[in-house]
Design a protein around this motif. Structure first.
Motif, PDB file in Angstrom:
ATOM      1  N   GLY A 180       0.826  -1.195   0.000  1.00 22.95           N
ATOM      2  CA  GLY A 180       0.000   0.000   0.000  1.00 22.95           C
ATOM      3  C   GLY A 180       0.864   1.251   0.000  1.00 22.95           C
ATOM      4  O   GLY A 180       2.046   1.218   0.374  1.00 22.95           O
ATOM      5  N   LEU A 181       0.278   2.365  -0.421  1.00 27.34           N
ATOM      6  CA  LEU A 181       0.994   3.637  -0.447  1.00 27.34           C
ATOM      7  C   LEU A 181       1.044   4.222   0.961  1.00 27.34           C
ATOM      8  O   LEU A 181       0.019   4.300   1.647  1.00 27.34           O
ATOM      9  N   THR A 182       2.229   4.598   1.410  1.00 24.23           N
ATOM     10  CA  THR A 182       2.391   5.188   2.731  1.00 24.23           C
ATOM     11  C   THR A 182       2.607   6.700   2.677  1.00 24.23           C
ATOM     12  O   THR A 182       2.453   7.376   3.687  1.00 24.23           O
ATOM     13  N   HIS A 183       2.977   7.204   1.529  1.00 24.42           N
ATOM     14  CA  HIS A 183       3.194   8.639   1.384  1.00 24.42           C
ATOM     15  C   HIS A 183       2.752   9.050  -0.012  1.00 24.42           C
ATOM     16  O   HIS A 183       3.115   8.421  -1.005  1.00 24.42           O
ATOM     17  N   LEU A 184       1.955  10.117  -0.077  1.00 28.10           N
ATOM     18  CA  LEU A 184       1.481  10.627  -1.357  1.00 28.10           C
ATOM     19  C   LEU A 184       1.248  12.118  -1.208  1.00 28.10           C
ATOM     20  O   LEU A 184       0.414  12.547  -0.405  1.00 28.10           O
ATOM     21  N   ALA A 185       1.993  12.909  -1.968  1.00 26.62           N
ATOM     22  CA  ALA A 185       1.859  14.360  -1.880  1.00 26.62           C
ATOM     23  C   ALA A 185       2.429  14.986  -3.137  1.00 26.62           C
ATOM     24  O   ALA A 185       3.245  14.388  -3.839  1.00 26.62           O
ATOM     25  N   TYR A 186       1.968  16.211  -3.420  1.00 28.65           N
ATOM     26  CA  TYR A 186       2.570  16.968  -4.505  1.00 28.65           C
ATOM     27  C   TYR A 186       4.000  17.344  -4.134  1.00 28.65           C
ATOM     28  O   TYR A 186       4.338  17.520  -2.962  1.00 28.65           O
ATOM     29  N   ALA A 187       4.859  17.451  -5.128  1.00 23.10           N
ATOM     30  CA  ALA A 187       6.230  17.882  -4.901  1.00 23.10           C
ATOM     31  C   ALA A 187       6.233  19.304  -4.334  1.00 23.10           C
ATOM     32  O   ALA A 187       5.335  20.108  -4.628  1.00 23.10           O
ATOM     33  N   PRO A 188       7.216  19.655  -3.496  1.00 26.03           N
ATOM     34  CA  PRO A 188       7.209  20.979  -2.836  1.00 26.03           C
ATOM     35  C   PRO A 188       7.119  22.150  -3.809  1.00 26.03           C
ATOM     36  O   PRO A 188       6.514  23.177  -3.484  1.00 26.03           O
ATOM     37  N   GLU A 189       7.718  22.024  -4.998  1.00 23.79           N
ATOM     38  CA  GLU A 189       7.743  23.164  -5.911  1.00 23.79           C
ATOM     39  C   GLU A 189       6.370  23.520  -6.472  1.00 23.79           C
ATOM     40  O   GLU A 189       6.169  24.647  -6.958  1.00 23.79           O
TER      41      GLU A 189
END
Length: 296
Positions: A210-219
């Motif tokens: 399963g996915l444990t981290h999912l986020a847009y890149a900081p930029e």
């Protein structure tokens, strides 16, 4: 490349061979003690010399054949480099002393991958990481078909996560397509299928992932947050207008059916306008009392 398949190796209980080992050791000690207390003849000396050479040699060979297997552990048996099978029976085991033994764990392993930067289906850079529970299902493939099966697992997890991350968009405010953020079950199931396909050559099975981290890149995180907020506002406004139109239509229909008041087209339009302002406004409406007639 020819694939190696696991098969059962011949082995026997180590406890039985331990009894044989102790019996031979006792026999050796008995021979030494008996010989020391007598005046042997030439034939007895020859027999004694033969026994003290053969019995220790037999003890050494038997001792070399012992090995231990713990629960959820296996031992691959080889003969001069050739694979002869795998022993999965736990406890004290014994094989011929010239056989090689390679121990391997078949227990479940857990890996949390590094955060990877991937472009999603729409080209937006995102950060993604996963948790994978895997185990060795075919010991022969894990040991002999890949160079280092643990390193192989790590690399294939990274490749599979990148593939899944680029296959779907990060988010869809209208919920009309599969997304990484909104379709966890489907994405995780596809990731598991992808990993099992990639790791089959190494005899590895993935039990869960399963996915444990999912986020847009900081930029782009700030810009995408504002976009999400704008899309949420538009969606909320759309639902609000749809509800207001339905309520206005219901109000006019019931007024007409119950003959509460007769309205011409101009006054009907005025009422619709007022109701829409009241229902769609962000602030509470301030009522205005009409002390005249309806047309003043």
């Amino acid at each position: 490349m020819a694939s190696t398949r696991e098969r059962t190796a011949w082995s026997t209980s180590g406890y039985l061979m331990l009894l044989v080992f102790l019996a031979l050791a006792f026999l050796l000690i008995l021979r030494v003690v008996t010989f020391a207390g007598t005046e042997p003849s030439d034939s007895q000396v020859a027999g004694f010399l033969g026994s003290i050479v053969l019995l220790p040699l037999a003890l050494v060979l038997i001792a070399k054949g012992f090995y231990m297997i713990q629960p959820n552990q296996a031992a691959a048996i080889t003969l001069f480099g050739a694979y002869r099978g795998t022993d999965r029976q736990p406890g004290l085991r014994w094989v011929w002393p010239w056989m090689g033994k390679i121990r391997i764990s078949v227990r479940a392993n857990n890996i949390v991958s590094e955060k990877l930067k991937v472009n999603d289906l729409r080209g937006n850079p995102i950060e993604i990481a996963s948790n994978v529970v895997w185990r060795v299902s075919d010991t022969a493939q894990a040991l002999f078909d890949v160079d280092d099966y643990k390193a192989f697992v790590v690399v294939q997890i990274e490749s599979a996560v990148r593939s899944i991350g680029s296959r779907y968009p990060y988010d869809d405010i209208e919920h009309q397509e599969v997304t990484l953020r909104g379709s966890h079950d489907q994405v995780n199931a596809e990731l598991r299928e992808e990993l099992n396909s990639r790791l089959a050559v190494a005899g590895i099975t993935v039990d869960d992932c399963g996915l444990t981290h999912l986020a847009y890149a900081p930029e782009i995180a700030g810009a995408m947050l504002r976009r999400q907020q704008a899309e949420a506002v538009i969606s909320a406004r759309k639902k609000l207008v749809e509800g207001a139109v339905t309520m206005v239509e219901m109000a006019l229909t019931q007024l007409s059916e119950k003959n509460v008041v007769e309205l011409d087209d101009e006054r009907r339009a005025t009422m619709v306008s007022n109701l829409m302002v009241v229902l769609c406004g962000e602030r509470e409406a301030q009522p205005v009392l009409n002390t005249g007639t309806l047309y003043q």
